[in-house]
Write a protein that holds these residues in place. Structure first.
Motif, PDB file in Angstrom:
ATOM      1  N   GLU A  54       0.829  -1.210   0.000  1.00  0.00           N
ATOM      2  CA  GLU A  54       0.000   0.000   0.000  1.00  0.00           C
ATOM      3  C   GLU A  54       0.863   1.261   0.000  1.00  0.00           C
ATOM      4  O   GLU A  54       0.568   2.214  -0.734  1.00  0.00           O
ATOM      5  N   ALA A  59      -3.369   1.976  -2.256  1.00  0.00           N
ATOM      6  CA  ALA A  59      -4.419   1.163  -1.638  1.00  0.00           C
ATOM      7  C   ALA A  59      -5.097   0.235  -2.643  1.00  0.00           C
ATOM      8  O   ALA A  59      -5.466  -0.888  -2.307  1.00  0.00           O
ATOM      9  N   ARG A  62      -3.047  -2.858  -3.058  1.00  0.00           N
ATOM     10  CA  ARG A  62      -3.166  -3.701  -1.862  1.00  0.00           C
ATOM     11  C   ARG A  62      -4.480  -4.470  -1.907  1.00  0.00           C
ATOM     12  O   ARG A  62      -4.510  -5.674  -1.654  1.00  0.00           O
ATOM     13  N   GLN A  63      -5.560  -3.786  -2.223  1.00  0.00           N
ATOM     14  CA  GLN A  63      -6.866  -4.430  -2.274  1.00  0.00           C
ATOM     15  C   GLN A  63      -6.918  -5.498  -3.361  1.00  0.00           C
ATOM     16  O   GLN A  63      -7.489  -6.573  -3.160  1.00  0.00           O
ATOM     17  N   ARG A  64      -6.304  -5.230  -4.482  1.00  0.00           N
ATOM     18  CA  ARG A  64      -6.243  -6.212  -5.569  1.00  0.00           C
ATOM     19  C   ARG A  64      -5.482  -7.465  -5.120  1.00  0.00           C
ATOM     20  O   ARG A  64      -5.916  -8.589  -5.359  1.00  0.00           O
ATOM     21  N   GLU A  66      -5.009  -8.451  -1.965  1.00  0.00           N
ATOM     22  CA  GLU A  66      -5.812  -9.108  -0.925  1.00  0.00           C
ATOM     23  C   GLU A  66      -6.934  -9.942  -1.538  1.00  0.00           C
ATOM     24  O   GLU A  66      -7.217 -11.054  -1.066  1.00  0.00           O
ATOM     25  N   LYS A  67      -7.553  -9.435  -2.583  1.00  0.00           N
ATOM     26  CA  LYS A  67      -8.623 -10.167  -3.262  1.00  0.00           C
ATOM     27  C   LYS A  67      -8.088 -11.481  -3.852  1.00  0.00           C
ATOM     28  O   LYS A  67      -8.719 -12.531  -3.737  1.00  0.00           O
TER      29      LYS A  67
END
Length: 85
Positions: A54, A59, A62-64, A66-67
């Protein structure tokens, strides 16, 4: 996102989507990174790695990541569950 035409002859199959992509493509790099994070020994180490993503990439990245990690984790969990219960 579809992999661009690649002149390399080595292809791999992504675990998450089942799509065949070039072993040098971004999709494969991303999935390898997700598996790398999953292999970290502790939750604290995984969180630290994701915080670094991140900080350096934002962010959204990071979200990609985490998914993708969650999708791989769910596949692993389903594979390891006994069938017929």
């Amino acid at each position: 996102m579809k992999a661009p035409a690649c002149q390399r002859d080595r292809t791999v199959t992504l675990q998450v989507s089942g799509e065949a992509v070039c072993a040098w493509c971004e999709q494969y790099r991303h999935e390898c990174e997700a598996r790398h994070v999953m292999a970290r020994r502790t939750l604290a180490e995984r969180r630290e790695y994701l915080a670094g993503v991140e900080k350096h990439r934002g962010a959204a990245e990071r979200q990609r990541l985490e998914k993708t990690i969650m999708a791989l984790w769910k596949q692993r969990k389903q594979k390891n569950e006994p069938s017929g219960t």
